[in-house]
Scaffold this active site. Structure first.
Site, PDB file in Angstrom:
ATOM      1  N   ASP A   1      -0.259 -11.695  84.260  1.00  0.00           N
ATOM      2  CA  ASP A   1       0.266 -11.023  85.354  1.00  0.00           C
ATOM      3  C   ASP A   1       1.763 -10.727  85.274  1.00  0.00           C
ATOM      4  O   ASP A   1       2.296 -11.551  84.710  1.00  0.00           O
ATOM      5  CB  ASP A   1      -0.245 -11.275  86.587  1.00  0.00           C
ATOM      6  CG  ASP A   1       0.185 -10.678  87.809  1.00  0.00           C
ATOM      7  OD1 ASP A   1       0.328  -9.281  87.707  1.00  0.00           O
ATOM      8  OD2 ASP A   1       0.553 -11.332  88.857  1.00  0.00           O
TER       9      ASP A   1
ATOM     10  N   ASP B   1       4.292  -9.569  87.803  1.00  0.00           N
ATOM     11  CA  ASP B   1       5.063  -9.771  89.048  1.00  0.00           C
ATOM     12  C   ASP B   1       4.847 -11.210  89.837  1.00  0.00           C
ATOM     13  O   ASP B   1       3.611 -11.345  90.071  1.00  0.00           O
ATOM     14  CB  ASP B   1       5.091  -8.635  90.305  1.00  0.00           C
ATOM     15  CG  ASP B   1       5.532  -7.339  89.784  1.00  0.00           C
ATOM     16  OD1 ASP B   1       6.692  -7.368  89.388  1.00  0.00           O
ATOM     17  OD2 ASP B   1       4.522  -6.481  89.728  1.00  0.00           O
TER      18      ASP B   1
ATOM     19  N   GLU C   1       8.786 -11.716  92.079  1.00  0.00           N
ATOM     20  CA  GLU C   1       8.179 -10.805  93.038  1.00  0.00           C
ATOM     21  C   GLU C   1       8.999 -10.345  94.000  1.00  0.00           C
ATOM     22  O   GLU C   1       9.719 -10.869  94.485  1.00  0.00           O
ATOM     23  CB  GLU C   1       6.972 -11.655  93.555  1.00  0.00           C
ATOM     24  CG  GLU C   1       6.274 -11.073  94.796  1.00  0.00           C
ATOM     25  CD  GLU C   1       5.240 -10.197  94.277  1.00  0.00           C
ATOM     26  OE1 GLU C   1       4.352 -10.196  93.594  1.00  0.00           O
ATOM     27  OE2 GLU C   1       5.309  -8.997  94.949  1.00  0.00           O
TER      28      GLU C   1
ATOM     29  N   ASN D   1       8.750  -7.096  96.744  1.00  0.00           N
ATOM     30  CA  ASN D   1       7.732  -6.086  97.142  1.00  0.00           C
ATOM     31  C   ASN D   1       7.880  -4.821  96.638  1.00  0.00           C
ATOM     32  O   ASN D   1       8.972  -4.251  96.755  1.00  0.00           O
ATOM     33  CB  ASN D   1       7.745  -6.035  98.674  1.00  0.00           C
ATOM     34  CG  ASN D   1       6.353  -5.512  99.339  1.00  0.00           C
ATOM     35  OD1 ASN D   1       5.603  -5.410  98.601  1.00  0.00           O
ATOM     36  ND2 ASN D   1       6.622  -4.653 100.544  1.00  0.00           N
TER      37      ASN D   1
ATOM     38  N   ASN E   1      -1.382  -4.572  87.982  1.00  0.00           N
ATOM     39  CA  ASN E   1      -1.477  -3.458  88.983  1.00  0.00           C
ATOM     40  C   ASN E   1      -0.048  -2.946  89.365  1.00  0.00           C
ATOM     41  O   ASN E   1       0.970  -3.486  89.920  1.00  0.00           O
ATOM     42  CB  ASN E   1      -1.987  -3.935  90.231  1.00  0.00           C
ATOM     43  CG  ASN E   1      -3.563  -4.399  89.809  1.00  0.00           C
ATOM     44  OD1 ASN E   1      -4.050  -4.171  88.844  1.00  0.00           O
ATOM     45  ND2 ASN E   1      -4.106  -4.976  91.083  1.00  0.00           N
TER      46      ASN E   1
ATOM     47  N   ARG F   1      -7.924  -1.492  88.004  1.00  0.00           N
ATOM     48  CA  ARG F   1      -7.191  -2.265  88.792  1.00  0.00           C
ATOM     49  C   ARG F   1      -7.636  -3.547  88.893  1.00  0.00           C
ATOM     50  O   ARG F   1      -8.829  -3.728  89.460  1.00  0.00           O
ATOM     51  CB  ARG F   1      -7.067  -1.470  90.230  1.00  0.00           C
ATOM     52  CG  ARG F   1      -6.274  -2.171  91.499  1.00  0.00           C
ATOM     53  CD  ARG F   1      -6.162  -1.270  92.619  1.00  0.00           C
ATOM     54  NE  ARG F   1      -5.737  -2.094  93.677  1.00  0.00           N
ATOM     55  CZ  ARG F   1      -4.438  -2.630  93.825  1.00  0.00           C
ATOM     56  NH1 ARG F   1      -3.474  -2.070  93.239  1.00  0.00           N
ATOM     57  NH2 ARG F   1      -4.169  -3.270  94.858  1.00  0.00           N
ATOM     58  N   LYS F   2      -6.918  -4.677  88.874  1.00  0.00           N
ATOM     59  CA  LYS F   2      -7.723  -5.981  89.137  1.00  0.00           C
ATOM     60  C   LYS F   2      -8.051  -6.069  90.678  1.00  0.00           C
ATOM     61  O   LYS F   2      -7.305  -5.762  91.331  1.00  0.00           O
ATOM     62  CB  LYS F   2      -6.383  -7.135  88.726  1.00  0.00           C
ATOM     63  CG  LYS F   2      -6.002  -7.082  87.312  1.00  0.00           C
ATOM     64  CD  LYS F   2      -5.080  -8.355  87.011  1.00  0.00           C
ATOM     65  CE  LYS F   2      -3.530  -7.571  87.590  1.00  0.00           C
ATOM     66  NZ  LYS F   2      -2.372  -8.518  87.186  1.00  0.00           N
TER      67      LYS F   2
ATOM     68  N   ASP G   1      -0.932 -14.922  89.626  1.00  0.00           N
ATOM     69  CA  ASP G   1      -0.320 -15.497  91.002  1.00  0.00           C
ATOM     70  C   ASP G   1      -1.347 -15.124  92.092  1.00  0.00           C
ATOM     71  O   ASP G   1      -1.130 -15.697  93.129  1.00  0.00           O
ATOM     72  CB  ASP G   1       0.947 -15.291  91.302  1.00  0.00           C
ATOM     73  CG  ASP G   1       1.317 -13.983  91.606  1.00  0.00           C
ATOM     74  OD1 ASP G   1       0.739 -12.969  91.038  1.00  0.00           O
ATOM     75  OD2 ASP G   1       2.498 -13.792  92.134  1.00  0.00           O
TER      76      ASP G   1
HETATM   77 ZN   LIG Z   1      -6.458   1.694  87.704  1.00  0.00          ZN
END
Ligand SMILES: [Zn+2]
Length: 416
Positions: free
Chosen positions: A252, A254, A260, A262, A295, A355-356, A381
């Site tokens: 992953d 971020d 990370e 926002n 994502n 999308r996870k 995370d």
């Molecule tokens: Zn997608």
């Protein structure tokens, strides 16, 4: 299809290893590098070679002769004076009437030649360049590709100090159509990377980058010679061939690689978490592919364009590159299922498969790069990362604490 091998290099930098022989004859396990190249090509059915020889080239000719011993045909072109990597090619117009491979004689490699050739054909390319990420992009020739793999620009070294780019480096293996030869002036010293390809690009010819993670390294320096020998002996060179399924670590972005923030949408917001370059380097050294799956609803929310996101990823790869670490690929999901944001881009507001926690990105990467998911790992995370890894069929999926320094390295050391 013929294979042209440029074997005229004098090899000054490698002189401390062996100064009495041409570069292409430097032995690994008692066999010249050039012989490995012949054997690889033969495995894919390529039997016709032209060797361009110069410096101490008689040794090459004495060893390989007409190639009969290997079941191949070898012709020679002798350079009277060195004309750079491209100069001699210009003299071969009569012999090169259809597409041909170009190798350097001092390159250790093992790649699926047919896959590259199919790509070249599919793209109807005038030239296809083998490109890959490496662990020193800051002093390598970088190739800028568009989303279809077409070359838009060359950034040859040396680079400006704040240079930002994807880590896509010219590996110096090519397929050329005869049209490329028209960009070479006969009898004039010139180089493929420095002169010929930029000129072809300027003329609007179709140049494509063939991205692959198979083993290709030149023997430029004694240090590299010893590491290449080790890779050959350990079997790494062969293992990296795309015909063999390879393991990956899916990451992953971020909170795992970069801090990370926002909805990160500006390059200046991107900062690596402490210990991340070491962690990615660890993945590289262990022979796993490092694949980012992230994502990025910032696209659907219209907080950032695809170009801006690409630039953020270029910065990520540049920061890692400074620390000798590289990612093999970055997959992102630009979608978001919920409507109702003011500035949103409707075309990305869909329920998608990428999308996870959906495993779409992992499965796509697996099919693109022949990844063996069953021996691969997912590290993220969030619970959705773990779910994506599990649905894809990873060996193990691990959740790490967001933004924690060295979290990634610690978990990797417990896994691989
Ligand atoms: Zn997608």
């Amino acid at each position: 299809m013929k294979v042209v091998v440029i074997a005229g290099g004098q090899g000054t930098r490698i002189a401390s290893v062996n100064s009495e022989i041409p570069k292409a004859m430097i032995p690994i396990n008692g066999k010249p590098i050039l012989e490995y190249e012949i054997e690889m090509a033969l495995r894919y059915g390529y039997m016709d070679f032209i060797f361009i020889i110069g410096y101490m080239g008689e040794q090459i000719e004495a060893y390989f002769g007409d190639g009969r011993k290997w079941g191949v045909n070898i012709e020679y072109f002798k350079e009277d004076k060195p004309l750079g990597t491209a100069g001699a090619l210009g003299n071969l117009k009569d012999q090169l009437t259809e597409d041909f491979f170009v190798f350097y004689g001092d390159t250790v490699m093992d790649f699926d030649m047919n896959a590259m050739q199919e790509y070249h054909k599919k793209k109807k390319a005038d030239a296809t360049l083998f490109v890959h990420p490496n662990d020193h992009p800051y002093d390598s020739d970088i190739v800028d590709l568009d989303d279809h793999g077409r070359v838009c620009r060359f950034y040859n070294k040396p680079h400006i100090s704040d240079f930002v780019s994807r880590n896509i480096v010219n590996a110096a293996v090519f397929i050329f159509s005869p049209a490329i030869l028209s960009c070479i002036e006969i009898g004039v010293k010139s180089h493929i990377e420095k002169n010929v390809l930029p000129m072809c690009l300027e003329k609007g010819m179709r140049l494509y980058g063939y991205l692959s993670f198979e083993y290709i390294k030149d023997m430029g320096t004694p240090d590299r010679y010893y590491s290449v020998c080790q890779d050959m002996i350990s079997g790494k060179v062969t293992r990296m061939n795309r015909c063999n399924p390879r393991p990956a670590v899916f990451l992953d972005r971020d909170g795992v690689l970069s801090k990370e923030v926002n909805l990160l949408c500006k390059p200046e917001q991107l900062e690596l978490i402490e210990g991340v370059p070491e962690a990615v380097r660890y993945i590289n050294q262990k022979g796993y592919l490092a694949i980012v799956v992230t994502n990025q609803p910032v696209i659907a929310r219209n907080l950032c364009s695809i170009d801006e996101l690409n630039y953020i990823h270029a910065k990520l790869e540049t920061l890692l590159g400074h620390e000798h670490a590289y990612l093999n690929a970055i997959y992102y999901c630009p979608h978001h299922p919920d409507n109702g944001y003011l500035e949103e881009r409707k075309e990305y507001k869909i329920k998608c498969m990428c999308r996870k926690p959906s495993p779409g990105m992992l499965l796509q990467a697996a099919s693109d790069w022949n990844i063996d998911i069953g021996t691969s790992y997912m590290i993220g995370d969030r619970v959705s990362d773990v779910q994506a890894g599990e649905s894809a069929g990873c060996k193990q999926s691990v959740q790490v604490e967001t933004n924690r320094p060295y979290a990634l390295l610690d978990v990797l050391k417990s896994l691989i």
